[in-house]
Scaffold this active site. Structure first.
Site, PDB file in Angstrom:
ATOM      1  CG  ASP A   8       3.370  29.732  37.715  1.00 42.09           C
ATOM      2  OD1 ASP A   8       2.916  30.143  36.636  1.00 42.09           O
ATOM      3  OD2 ASP A   8       2.664  29.162  38.570  1.00 42.09           O
ATOM      4  CE  LYS A 106      -0.076  28.863  36.434  1.00 42.46           C
ATOM      5  NZ  LYS A 106      -0.078  28.916  37.899  1.00 42.46           N
ATOM      6  CB  CYS A 151       2.190  25.503  38.493  1.00 45.03           C
ATOM      7  SG  CYS A 151       1.055  26.356  39.646  1.00 45.03           S
TER       8      CYS A 151
HETATM    9  C1  VGL Z   1       2.078  27.285  42.608  1.00 45.00           C
HETATM   10  C2  VGL Z   1       1.287  26.900  44.727  1.00 45.00           C
HETATM   11  C3  VGL Z   1       0.382  27.924  44.590  1.00 45.00           C
HETATM   12  C4  VGL Z   1       3.043  26.922  41.531  1.00 45.00           C
HETATM   13  C5  VGL Z   1       1.157  28.309  42.465  1.00 45.00           C
HETATM   14  O1  VGL Z   1       3.391  27.787  40.697  1.00 45.00           O
HETATM   15  O2  VGL Z   1       3.474  25.750  41.493  1.00 45.00           O
HETATM   16  N1  VGL Z   1       2.115  26.585  43.736  1.00 45.00           N
HETATM   17  N2  VGL Z   1       0.314  28.615  43.469  1.00 45.00           N
END
Ligand code: VGL
Ligand code: ZN
Length: 210
Positions: A8, A106, A151
């Site tokens: 991410d 995702k 994540c």
């Molecule tokens: C994430 C919160 C919501 C992350 C993704 O990438 O850790 N955290 N969506």
């Protein structure tokens, strides 16, 4: 065979983004430095529809940080983030995307979140990443990115449960820290589950040796 999993590294998790992780952009250089050392680099992207149920905005009367139930599991409510095909969902502009062989999307189903690169949070459906890695003979994964306490944690723990050898590159991660200490607690939890924890210098060679 080993693979690097970049979790991410998207604008919304970077300073200035809607779900900014403090100092999150500092890990982009770590990713760029490590990628050439791996025969396979996989990047995950949080890739939500605008009506995703992890967004507080889709729960009238609820606020960011509230916890609801989604798909039978607890769900923290977040600001809108990483909406499909918006600038916030794009990779950080400094990330070298050339070495990335595969991008996992995702969190694409409205009614369930997916922190892990492997499974939705209810563990009912997979993203296809496991099969992708196995087809290529990957036995070991090195994990880094954002955020340590969501994540990255979920991805590393699922990789352990799938019997991959798992190593966390700690300096390549930053935490959201809804509660202070969440990042350190997540690392302790990963370690206890069998995740090896290293720093990128371990892979790059120490600067002192130059
Ligand atoms: C994430 C919160 C919501 C992350 C993704 O990438 O850790 N955290 N969506
Ligand atoms: Zn998300």
């Amino acid at each position: 065979m080993r693979a690097l999993l970049l979790v991410d590294l998207q604008n919304d998790f970077m300073p200035g983004g809607s779900l900014a992780v403090a100092d999150g952009d500092a890990v982009v250089d770590v990713a760029n430095g490590l990628a050439p050392l791996f025969p396979l680099v996989v990047a995950t992207t949080d890739w939500h529809p605008r009506d995703h149920r992890s967004f507080a905005s889709n729960h009238p009367g609820r606020r960011v940080g509230d916890v609801v139930e989604l798909g039978g599991v607890p769900q923290v409510l977040w600001p809108d983030h990483c909406v499909q095909a918006t600038p916030g969902a794009s990779f950080h502009s400094s990330l070298d995307v050339a070495p990335i062989g595969y991008v996992v999307r995702k969190g694409t189903h409205r009614d369930i979140d997916s922190y892990s690169a492997f499974f939705d949070n209810d563990h009912r459906s997979g993203t296809g990443l496991e099969a992708y890695l196995r087809e290529r003979g990957v036995l070991d994964v090195f994990v880094m990115g954002l955020a340590t306490d969501y994540c990255v944690r979920a991805t590393a723990l699922d990789a352990v449960s799938l019997d991959f050898g798992v190593t966390l590159v700690a300096d390549g991660c930053r935490a959201v820290e809804m509660q202070r200490g969440d990042g350190e607690r997540a690392i302790a939890e990963m370690r206890a589950a069998g995740v090896g924890v290293i720093t990128s210098e371990h892979l790059l060679g120490t600067p002192e040796s130059k």
